[in-house]
Design an enzyme around this catalytic site. Structure first.
Site, short mmCIF file in Angstrom:
data_model
loop_
_atom_site.label_atom_id
_atom_site.label_comp_id
_atom_site.label_asym_id
_atom_site.label_seq_id
_atom_site.Cartn_x
_atom_site.Cartn_y
_atom_site.Cartn_z
N GLN A 199 27.65 31.13 39.76
CA GLN A 199 28.86 31.90 40.05
C GLN A 199 29.65 31.13 41.11
O GLN A 199 29.42 31.27 42.31
CB GLN A 199 28.48 33.29 40.55
CG GLN A 199 27.53 34.04 39.63
CD GLN A 199 28.19 34.45 38.32
OE1 GLN A 199 29.14 35.23 38.31
NE2 GLN A 199 27.68 33.93 37.21
N ARG A 219 31.93 37.81 43.46
CA ARG A 219 32.87 36.71 43.25
C ARG A 219 32.93 36.35 41.76
O ARG A 219 32.03 36.68 40.98
CB ARG A 219 32.48 35.50 44.08
CG ARG A 219 31.16 34.84 43.73
CD ARG A 219 31.00 33.56 44.56
NE ARG A 219 29.70 32.95 44.36
CZ ARG A 219 28.67 33.10 45.19
NH1 ARG A 219 28.80 33.87 46.26
NH2 ARG A 219 27.53 32.50 44.96
N ALA A 240 32.44 44.00 39.37
CA ALA A 240 31.76 42.80 38.88
C ALA A 240 32.68 41.58 38.91
O ALA A 240 33.87 41.66 39.26
CB ALA A 240 31.24 43.05 37.48
N HIS A 241 32.09 40.45 38.49
CA HIS A 241 32.81 39.17 38.59
C HIS A 241 34.06 39.14 37.71
O HIS A 241 34.08 39.65 36.60
CB HIS A 241 31.89 37.99 38.26
CG HIS A 241 31.20 38.07 36.95
ND1 HIS A 241 30.16 37.24 36.61
CD2 HIS A 241 31.37 38.87 35.88
CE1 HIS A 241 29.75 37.51 35.39
NE2 HIS A 241 30.47 38.50 34.93
N ASN A 242 35.10 38.54 38.27
CA ASN A 242 36.38 38.30 37.59
C ASN A 242 37.13 39.56 37.22
O ASN A 242 38.05 39.54 36.40
CB ASN A 242 36.19 37.42 36.35
CG ASN A 242 35.68 36.04 36.70
OD1 ASN A 242 34.50 35.73 36.51
ND2 ASN A 242 36.55 35.21 37.26
#
Length: 346
Positions: A199, A219, A240-242
């Site tokens: 990540q 991230r 969560a990510h993105n």
């Protein structure tokens, strides 16, 4: 603290009806208010508390004036907001620490700390961090490498900002929030199990965001996870990510937002809402509590249920569900009558 009601009204730019010389010494809810207190009224669910309230004065909307006969009132277009403004100016007990760096704080290399900052006991600030003016880090905060904090930010105790977090101005982090941890990325690799996907992205948080206790924002795997201007995120939220959240959206407690989903501006996600990944929630949409969202939602739509659907459609479906027991009873009665007729015809 004592303040004349006329001074409060002038500060708010609002009209008084009643005793303009009244003195206010505190603030309280309708049911808890005593003489000397200022209270407020916004919703009919609290109507039964008006007659029993002992408050000296009330902030109300002019449309509710008939409910406050013989009371001293301040008329406001937004009573809740203006009540909060009064608290903030005269009755806010938050104590800002003096600007300094505590001797137990650990400061890395190439760290820039601007004027009037406060770095509390046992904070850890890694290399290449930039901290803007008048920013406060309460004790036991952690700020990872290459992170940037803007002006007038507040990090309450035990906030964790990992590496490459970019924070705007006037952002508030409440205790236990963790920003910039790894997203949940694992590639299936049978028969060995799962291969961890690095990540390597970051988190961007715009101005005037508030993030409350024990919330986590991961991230991006590649690129950024983004929280937009003025958005407010409650306790125990997982982002969560993105994920991208737009401006002035409200994310209520225990919401979970899966990776790469996009939430628009002025969206409300009520408590315990769950979003699958890679969907879009349009501007102004409202998702009611405990709804499960499996597909994108158009702007300004109110949805509910699991799977989430437009609220009118959901209500019709619930009404039809409630009719099932009635229909089962009628079918049983018809079966009994049919059996009797069949026996009579034999």
């Amino acid at each position: 603290m004592e303040v004349q009601l006329i001074e409060i009204a002038q500060f708010l730019g609002c009209e008084i009806l009643g005793d303009k010389t009244a003195v206010i010494s505190g603030v309280a809810s309708l049911d808890k208010a005593q003489s000397g207190d200022l209270s407020f009224y916004t919703h009919h669910r609290y109507a039964n508390q008006i007659k029993q309230s002992k408050a000296t004065a009330f902030i109300i909307s002019s449309k509710n004036k008939d409910q406050f006969i013989n009371c001293t009132v301040i008329f406001s277009p937004n009573p809740y907001r203006d009540f909060a403004r009064v608290i903030n100016k005269w009755f806010n007990t938050f104590i800002f620490p003096d600007p300094n760096i505590h001797p137990t704080a650990i400061i890395g290399n190439n760290v820039e700390v601007a004027e009037n900052c406060s770095i509390g006991a046992y904070c850890v600030i890694e290399d290449n961090v930039k901290i803007g003016t008048n920013t406060i880090l309460f004790p036991f905060c952690y700020v990872g490498k290459n992170t940037t904090l803007g002006d007038l930010c507040i990090l309450h105790p035990r906030v964790t900002l990992l590496e490459r977090v970019i924070v705007g101005n006037r952002v508030i982090f409440h205790p236990g929030s963790v920003i910039g941890g790894d997203g949940f990325g694992f590639a299936p690799d049978p028969p060995q199990g799962y291969f961890k996907v690095p990540q390597i992205g970051w988190v961007e948080i715009a101005d005037d965001v508030e993030i409350q206790c024990n919330t986590t924002i991961d991230r991006g795997m590649l690129g950024a996870t983004r929280i937009g201007l003025g958005s407010k995120i409650d306790n125990l939220v997982q982002i969560a990510h993105n994920v991208e959240i737009g401006e002035h959206s409200v994310i209520v407690s225990q919401v979970g937002i899966s990776g790469s989903s996009k939430v628009g501006n002025w969206v409300t996600l009520a408590g315990q809402v769950g979003l699958v990944g890679h969907i879009k929630i349009g501007d102004g949409a409202i998702v009611t509590a405990q709804s499960g969202v499996a597909k994108s939602i158009p702007p300004n739509m109110v949805v509910t249920g699991s799977p989430a659907q437009p609220i009118a459609k959901n209500r019709r479906a619930l009404a039809e569900m409630n009719r099932i027991s009635v229909l089962k009873k009628k079918i049983a009665e018809l079966e009994t009558r049919l059996n009797k007729l069949e026996k009579a015809n034999k």
